[in-house]
Design a protein around this motif. Structure first.
Motif, PDB file in Angstrom:
ATOM      1  N   HIS A  14      16.940  39.309 -50.403  1.00  0.00           N
ATOM      2  CA  HIS A  14      18.278  39.885 -50.540  1.00  0.00           C
ATOM      3  C   HIS A  14      19.363  38.816 -50.673  1.00  0.00           C
ATOM      4  O   HIS A  14      20.546  39.111 -50.502  1.00  0.00           O
ATOM      5  N   ILE A  15      18.958  37.599 -50.989  1.00  0.00           N
ATOM      6  CA  ILE A  15      19.915  36.494 -51.034  1.00  0.00           C
ATOM      7  C   ILE A  15      20.973  36.706 -52.102  1.00  0.00           C
ATOM      8  O   ILE A  15      22.168  36.512 -51.843  1.00  0.00           O
ATOM      9  N   ALA A  16      20.596  37.111 -53.300  1.00  0.00           N
ATOM     10  CA  ALA A  16      21.583  37.297 -54.371  1.00  0.00           C
ATOM     11  C   ALA A  16      22.596  38.379 -54.000  1.00  0.00           C
ATOM     12  O   ALA A  16      23.802  38.205 -54.205  1.00  0.00           O
ATOM     13  N   GLU A  17      22.116  39.472 -53.444  1.00  0.00           N
ATOM     14  CA  GLU A  17      23.012  40.564 -53.029  1.00  0.00           C
ATOM     15  C   GLU A  17      23.925  40.105 -51.892  1.00  0.00           C
ATOM     16  O   GLU A  17      25.118  40.415 -51.860  1.00  0.00           O
ATOM     17  N   GLU A  19      24.893  36.941 -51.260  1.00  0.00           N
ATOM     18  CA  GLU A  19      25.877  36.011 -51.816  1.00  0.00           C
ATOM     19  C   GLU A  19      26.985  36.747 -52.558  1.00  0.00           C
ATOM     20  O   GLU A  19      28.151  36.384 -52.453  1.00  0.00           O
ATOM     21  N   LYS A  20      26.629  37.781 -53.302  1.00  0.00           N
ATOM     22  CA  LYS A  20      27.630  38.551 -54.051  1.00  0.00           C
ATOM     23  C   LYS A  20      28.589  39.248 -53.095  1.00  0.00           C
ATOM     24  O   LYS A  20      29.810  39.131 -53.241  1.00  0.00           O
ATOM     25  N   SER A  21      28.057  39.950 -52.111  1.00  0.00           N
ATOM     26  CA  SER A  21      28.907  40.688 -51.168  1.00  0.00           C
ATOM     27  C   SER A  21      29.768  39.746 -50.336  1.00  0.00           C
ATOM     28  O   SER A  21      30.969  39.986 -50.155  1.00  0.00           O
ATOM     29  N   SER A  42      25.184  27.506 -48.515  1.00  0.00           N
ATOM     30  CA  SER A  42      23.900  27.486 -47.809  1.00  0.00           C
ATOM     31  C   SER A  42      23.741  26.151 -47.089  1.00  0.00           C
ATOM     32  O   SER A  42      24.177  25.111 -47.578  1.00  0.00           O
ATOM     33  N   ASP A  47      17.305  28.515 -44.506  1.00  0.00           N
ATOM     34  CA  ASP A  47      17.594  29.772 -45.193  1.00  0.00           C
ATOM     35  C   ASP A  47      18.776  30.465 -44.528  1.00  0.00           C
ATOM     36  O   ASP A  47      18.784  31.658 -44.303  1.00  0.00           O
ATOM     37  N   TYR A  49      23.248  30.454 -44.056  1.00  0.00           N
ATOM     38  CA  TYR A  49      24.533  30.161 -44.688  1.00  0.00           C
ATOM     39  C   TYR A  49      25.577  29.908 -43.613  1.00  0.00           C
ATOM     40  O   TYR A  49      25.492  30.452 -42.512  1.00  0.00           O
TER      41      TYR A  49
END
Length: 93
Positions: A14-17, A19-21, A42, A47, A49
């Motif tokens: 779920h990293i991309a989601e 980062e977007k949120s 990051s 793993d 942030y």
């Protein structure tokens, strides 16, 4: 100045989601009255942030904690975390 350092570990896959949120939330936070700056990214080799927020004072941070942006994006970001975030607050000397 009041500084806040938050660390967060997103769920695997779920990293991309995440980062977007988080990026959308922090873009709004940067524009809040009393916010001096926001930086995030990051942590190398982990793993996890980190978010660093700087506010003029406690009142500005308190206002942020009651903001519409945090109410809107906070639950979404929280759902994407693998564990509870950690934070430290300190005043610049």
């Amino acid at each position: 100045m009041l500084n806040v350092v938050v660390t967060m570990k997103p769920k695997p896959g779920h990293i991309a989601e995440f980062e977007k949120s988080l990026g959308e939330l922090l873009a709004i936070v940067r524009e809040e009255p009393g916010c001096v700056g926001v930086s995030w990214g990051s942590i190398e080799g982990r793993d996890t942030y980190a978010v660093i927020e700087t506010y003029l004072d406690h009142a500005a941070r308190d206002e942020h904690l009651r903001s519409a942006a945090l109410a809107q994006y906070g639950p979404t970001v929280a759902e994407l975390l693998d564990e509870a975030p950690t934070s430290v607050v300190f005043t610049s000397v």
